[in-house]
Design a protein around this motif. Structure first.
Motif, PDB file in Angstrom:
ATOM      1  N   GLU A 161     -10.067   2.903   6.388  1.00 27.91           N
ATOM      2  CA  GLU A 161     -10.626   2.855   5.029  1.00 27.91           C
ATOM      3  C   GLU A 161      -9.764   2.032   4.087  1.00 27.91           C
ATOM      4  O   GLU A 161     -10.257   1.394   3.165  1.00 27.91           O
ATOM      5  N   SER A 162      -8.461   2.004   4.302  1.00 26.13           N
ATOM      6  CA  SER A 162      -7.579   1.196   3.458  1.00 26.13           C
ATOM      7  C   SER A 162      -7.708  -0.282   3.791  1.00 26.13           C
ATOM      8  O   SER A 162      -7.497  -1.131   2.943  1.00 26.13           O
ATOM      9  N   PRO A 210      -8.710  -2.386   0.123  1.00 21.40           N
ATOM     10  CA  PRO A 210      -7.265  -2.448  -0.058  1.00 21.40           C
ATOM     11  C   PRO A 210      -6.773  -1.912  -1.393  1.00 21.40           C
ATOM     12  O   PRO A 210      -5.625  -1.522  -1.506  1.00 21.40           O
ATOM     13  N   SER A 224      -7.922   0.830  -2.883  1.00 24.06           N
ATOM     14  CA  SER A 224      -8.226   2.251  -3.044  1.00 24.06           C
ATOM     15  C   SER A 224      -6.977   3.109  -3.138  1.00 24.06           C
ATOM     16  O   SER A 224      -6.967   4.140  -3.782  1.00 24.06           O
ATOM     17  N   GLY A 225      -5.885   2.697  -2.453  1.00 19.42           N
ATOM     18  CA  GLY A 225      -4.637   3.445  -2.511  1.00 19.42           C
ATOM     19  C   GLY A 225      -4.661   4.744  -1.730  1.00 19.42           C
ATOM     20  O   GLY A 225      -3.742   5.530  -1.818  1.00 19.42           O
ATOM     21  N   THR A 226      -5.712   4.996  -0.963  1.00 15.94           N
ATOM     22  CA  THR A 226      -5.814   6.249  -0.208  1.00 15.94           C
ATOM     23  C   THR A 226      -5.521   5.986   1.258  1.00 15.94           C
ATOM     24  O   THR A 226      -6.151   5.127   1.851  1.00 15.94           O
ATOM     25  N   GLN A 227      -4.557   6.730   1.801  1.00  9.22           N
ATOM     26  CA  GLN A 227      -4.262   6.631   3.223  1.00  9.22           C
ATOM     27  C   GLN A 227      -4.118   8.021   3.792  1.00  9.22           C
ATOM     28  O   GLN A 227      -3.596   8.906   3.145  1.00  9.22           O
ATOM     29  N   ALA A 262       0.843  -1.203   0.000  1.00 12.18           N
ATOM     30  CA  ALA A 262       0.000   0.000   0.000  1.00 12.18           C
ATOM     31  C   ALA A 262       0.872   1.243   0.000  1.00 12.18           C
ATOM     32  O   ALA A 262       1.970   1.225   0.518  1.00 12.18           O
ATOM     33  N   THR A 305      -1.733   1.809   8.803  1.00 12.88           N
ATOM     34  CA  THR A 305      -2.782   1.703   7.792  1.00 12.88           C
ATOM     35  C   THR A 305      -4.108   2.140   8.386  1.00 12.88           C
ATOM     36  O   THR A 305      -4.540   1.600   9.411  1.00 12.88           O
TER      37      THR A 305
END
Length: 196
Positions: free
Chosen positions: A185-186, A190, A192-195, A17, A182
């Motif tokens: 939402e991630s 998994p 989505s690539g948004t953190q 991620a 992490t």
């Protein structure tokens, strides 16, 4: 295969991620000297079997293997009560340091980065603390995965959901270090690539 190589392969499989946070115009100070030192390859003994006899000392006695030393620096880690407590304490401390979006960036980075591995310090140096969603840790850290003696995944509840913290260690005597944080939402999405 050396313990370090096994740990790095396992860690590589888990770190797919992207890094948490948003980039700021002015990046927080980075620990460039330690991260560049960590990326410098070092000589390691071959993990393959050979027919060459081991080196011998002047007295004709076999010398110790190159990947071990007298202080136990390559002693394999174990999951015991002490290492579990250390992992839970570190996960709680790093999330407490992380979940402070109102702290000035330089102070936030100085305190947060002290828990990170060299690679994580390099990865997280661009995080803008004002973009961090949680503002407080709301409960104790719990071990979610202890299938490897070199890696630990823990969950830490916050006011913005439950975060997952990935820890690693080199060997038995080496303390845990934080590799990844992490957000909830991630974990749910998994790909989505948004953190944050």
């Amino acid at each position: 295969m050396s313990a370090r190589r096994i740990r790095l392969i396992a860690l590589g499989a888990l770190l797919v991620a992207p890094v948490a946070g948003c980039a700021a115009d002015e990046p927080a100070p980075a620990q460039t000297s330690s991260s560049s030192a960590a990326s410098t390859p070092t000589a390691a003994p071959s993990a393959t079997a050979t027919t060459t006899p081991p080196p011998v000392s002047d007295g004709g006695e076999p010398m110790e293997a190159l990947d071990s030393d007298s202080d136990g620096a390559t002693q394999a880690p174990v999951w015991d009560e002490a290492s579990r407590t250390e992992a839970q304490t570190l996960a709680l401390q790093v999330m407490t340091a992380y979940a402070r979006p109102g702290v000035p960036a330089e102070q936030w980075w100085a305190e947060f980065s002290s828990y990170l591995s060299d690679q994580a310090a390099y990865d997280y140096q661009w995080v803008d603390p004002t973009a961090i969603a949680p503002r407080a840790v709301t409960g104790p850290a719990a071990i979610a995965d202890d299938s490897s003696v070199y890696l630990a995944q823990l969950t830490v509840p916050t006011d913005a959901g439950t975060y997952r913290v990935l820890l690693s260690r080199e060997d038995g005597p080496t303390p845990w270090r934080v590799e990844r944080i992490t957000p909830p939402e991630s974990l749910e999405q998994p790909d989505s690539g948004t953190q944050a």
